[in-house]
Design a protein around this motif. Structure first.
Motif, mmCIF file in Angstrom:
data_model
loop_
_atom_site.group_PDB
_atom_site.id
_atom_site.type_symbol
_atom_site.label_atom_id
_atom_site.label_comp_id
_atom_site.label_asym_id
_atom_site.label_seq_id
_atom_site.Cartn_x
_atom_site.Cartn_y
_atom_site.Cartn_z
ATOM 1 N N ASN A 52 0.824 -1.229 0.000
ATOM 2 C CA ASN A 52 0.000 0.000 0.000
ATOM 3 C C ASN A 52 0.855 1.275 0.000
ATOM 4 O OD1 ASN A 52 -2.467 -1.587 0.440
ATOM 5 N ND2 ASN A 52 -1.743 -1.826 2.536
ATOM 6 N N THR A 73 -6.853 0.782 3.430
ATOM 7 C CA THR A 73 -5.888 -0.308 3.254
ATOM 8 C C THR A 73 -6.304 -1.547 4.048
ATOM 9 O OG1 THR A 73 -4.550 0.576 5.072
ATOM 10 C CG2 THR A 73 -3.928 1.228 2.821
ATOM 11 N N CYS A 122 -7.540 0.613 -5.415
ATOM 12 C CA CYS A 122 -6.775 -0.265 -4.526
ATOM 13 C C CYS A 122 -7.636 -1.431 -4.082
ATOM 14 C CB CYS A 122 -6.245 0.501 -3.306
ATOM 15 S SG CYS A 122 -7.554 1.072 -2.211
ATOM 16 N N PRO A 160 -8.398 -3.143 -0.657
ATOM 17 C CA PRO A 160 -8.231 -3.224 0.797
ATOM 18 C C PRO A 160 -8.272 -4.667 1.268
ATOM 19 C CG PRO A 160 -9.989 -1.687 0.192
ATOM 20 C CD PRO A 160 -9.612 -2.417 -1.048
#
Ligand code: ATP
Ligand code: MG
Length: 563
Positions: free
Chosen positions: A26, A229, A255, A257
């Motif tokens: 991350n 994250t 992203c 998580p």
């Protein structure tokens, strides 16, 4: 956290984060979120989640934590709840700065993501009715069956979904489902619903939508859109993790998580489910969400619990993967420890018995200097008026006391806190034989509580001058339920039968020292030898504070149980 000299919280989630940071995952970011649904007030279980998520953001230098309202159920949600939740989180001492989000702000995006799944052949509009859907789903031991609508073309699905959005179908007529695997051992993967039709207004989007995304779909995408994250949730979502990952794998998002589950907080002698707490409110079992007996944050606040104590409690119970039942005594001990350091000691008589000090001059009043805290001179002191007629606690007198009773009895001498020694000379009774007044004498040489001749008394009791007393009301609270686990599976239905009928006792003629006349709402005190109390933030008014018993001085429940 480190600043309070507490041991650094370290649990399995910290270990995961430490590894992620070490491995440069991350880009070295740590971002959590607290995701309440605004369909009720927060309770002590949520406090655990708040302390975990916001606590991690505080613990790690680069940490951030969002407050996100997971508002995808229009029927039950309300701005009243959202505002109250924000207040509660702030009161607990956490700050999300400008990171306040709403899943409902993502409705347009979520719709687009659903369209993308359709285009990719990974979602379809299903027209099975509720009963058929159940039948086709299969069971834990048997695979499900494919819906006959599963093989509709992309074009047809796009058209139908668009028409769902336009309101052309009735509630329940169809849903949008993910096309995953009807034979998956994990039931959550058997073509879960993505969107359903609800023709109701939403508290934020009003009538713009009549289709609403399901939690599993909205939650993971909201996390990803916010750059979260580590998505921390309670164990019941463990079986949903594959679906969480599946959606994120199919879609193009900034992203991915990581969902990590931890054990929820279960607290003995209460319930921690918004639905059940709501039922207590609706049934009038309690006076509202902020009833001081409720395990809600506003209830605990009104009762006198401090944010520091609640945070300390969350630290102490820790974060694990296994479900446990925490004793209420653990929470109460945290409250006691905090209040012991932070509250002023005052004198208050809950069950008054009048005492006339016959050798004290009539009309004379002495202002005695009394410190507010035995070990903390910074808290200052106040003047305590002493006069010929005072109240003491009924319990502090016995007509025929046993040997070990070190308080007042006929012919016995005790110390009045901050004042003098008195001796009981005469007991006055009414026609029913009840003691209504004591006639005593005082020793003027014992001012301040010591005799110059060195004679000792074993007992010290509290008192209040009759003429100066503030007469008001206190409320004594106890456990809301008589059963440690009122809502366990064993008695899922009759859980309300375990309500403790003695959980609230009102005493309306207590006599308190006059300094309390000006006590402001939510101020906490220790009534010496009695308990901790807090000025009720609703029913008090100027000159007449009403006091809620926050917690007793000692854990009397532990003793009772030991017996
Ligand atoms: P309830 O069962 O009371 O309705 P919920 O989980 O539906 O609670 P949410 O508003 O969805 O309530 O919860 C927000 C967050 O708080 C979630 O991440 C949830 O996992 C967490 N949470 C809820 N109850 C507890 C609990 N008892 N212990 C720890 N965390 C909890
Ligand atoms: Mg929920």
């Amino acid at each position: 956290m480190a600043e309070n000299n507490k041991p650094e919280a370290s649990h399995f989630i910290c270990h995961i984060i430490n590894d992620d940071l070490k491995n440069g995952k991350n880009d070295g970011r740590l971002h959590t979120r607290f995701p309440p649904e605004p369909n009720g007030y927060l309770h002590v279980g949520h406090a655990k989640s708040i302390c975990l998520n916001f606590g991690l953001a505080e613990k790690y230098e680069q940490g951030l934590c969002n407050l996100r309202f997971d508002d995808t159920n229009p029927e039950k949600e309300d701005i009243e709840y959202a505002d109250a939740i924000a207040n509660d989180v702030r009161w607990l001492g956490f700050d999300w700065q400008d990171r306040e989000f709403f899943a409902s702000d993502y409705y347009d995006k979520l719709y687009e993501f659903a369209v993308q799944l359709i285009k990719d052949g990974k979602a379809y509009v299903d027209h099975l009715n509720a009963e058929q859907t159940r039948e086709y789903r299969g069971t834990l031991t048997e695979p499900g069956k494919d819906s006959p609508y599963r093989f509709r073309s992309v074009e047809e699905n796009l058209d139908l979904f668009e028409r769902m959005k336009r309101g052309e179908f009735a509630e329940g007529e169809c849903v949008l489902r993910a096309k995953i695997d009807m034979a998956a051992p994990n039931m959550n993967m058997r073509d879960p619903t993505i969107y359903r039709i609800r023709k109701v207004s939403h508290y934020r989007t009003a009538d713009k939508w009549c289709i609403y995304p399901m939690y599993d779909f909205a939650h993971c995408i909201s996390d990803a859109l916010e750059g979260v994250t580590h998505s921390l949730c309670t164990l019941e979502f463990e079986d949903h993790r594959v679906l969480y990952d599946w959606y994120l794998d199919q879609l193009d998002l900034p992203c991915h998580p990581q969902q990590i589950e931890f054990a929820r907080l279960n607290l003995a002698y209460t319930v921690t489910s918004k639905r059940k707490l709501n039922e207590l409110v609706k049934n009038g079992d309690v006076s509202g969400w902020d009833d001081p007996r409720m395990p809600t944050i506003i209830g605990m606040r009104r009762r006198g619990y401090t944010p520091e104590a609640i945070r300390d409690f969350c630290d102490r119970i820790g974060i694990t993967k296994s479900d446990t039942l925490i004793d209420m005594g653990v929470l109460e001990n945290c409250v006691r420890e905090d209040l012991d350091k932070t509250t002023k000691r005052v004198l208050g008589v809950l069950n008054p018995l009048k005492v006339v000090i016959e050798n004290y001059p009539e009309g004379k009043v002495e202002q005695l200097d009394a410190p507010y805290h035995p070990n903390n001179p910074d808290m200052g002191s106040r003047e305590l008026p002493f006069a010929r007629e005072i109240y003491i606690e009924q319990d502090d007198f016995m007509e025929d006391p046993p040997k070990k009773f070190f308080r007042l009895g006929p012919g016995r001498e005790v110390r009045l806190r901050y004042a003098y020694f008195i001796t009981c000379n005469e007991v006055i009774k009414n026609d029913d034989g009840e003691v209504i007044e004591l006639h005593c004498s005082y020793d003027p040489e014992t001012k301040g509580g010591n005799a110059p001749d060195g004679r000792k008394v074993k007992g010290t009791i509290h008192w209040v001058s009759c003429e100066h007393a503030l007469q008001t009301e206190v409320r004594l609270f106890d456990r809301l339920f008589t059963e440690p686990t009122p809502d366990s599976n064993k008695h899922e239905k009759e859980w309300r039968e375990f309500l403790n009928p003695e959980s609230k006792v009102v005493i309306s003629n207590v006599m308190l020292e006059p300094s309390l006349m000006s006590a402001e709402k939510e101020t906490r005190f220790q009534f010496e030898r009695t308990a901790y109390f807090c000025v009720d933030n609703k029913d008090s008014f100027d000159g007449k504070p009403i006091f809620n018993r926050t917690v007793t001085l000692r854990d009397s429940w532990a003793k009772l149980q030991a017996r």
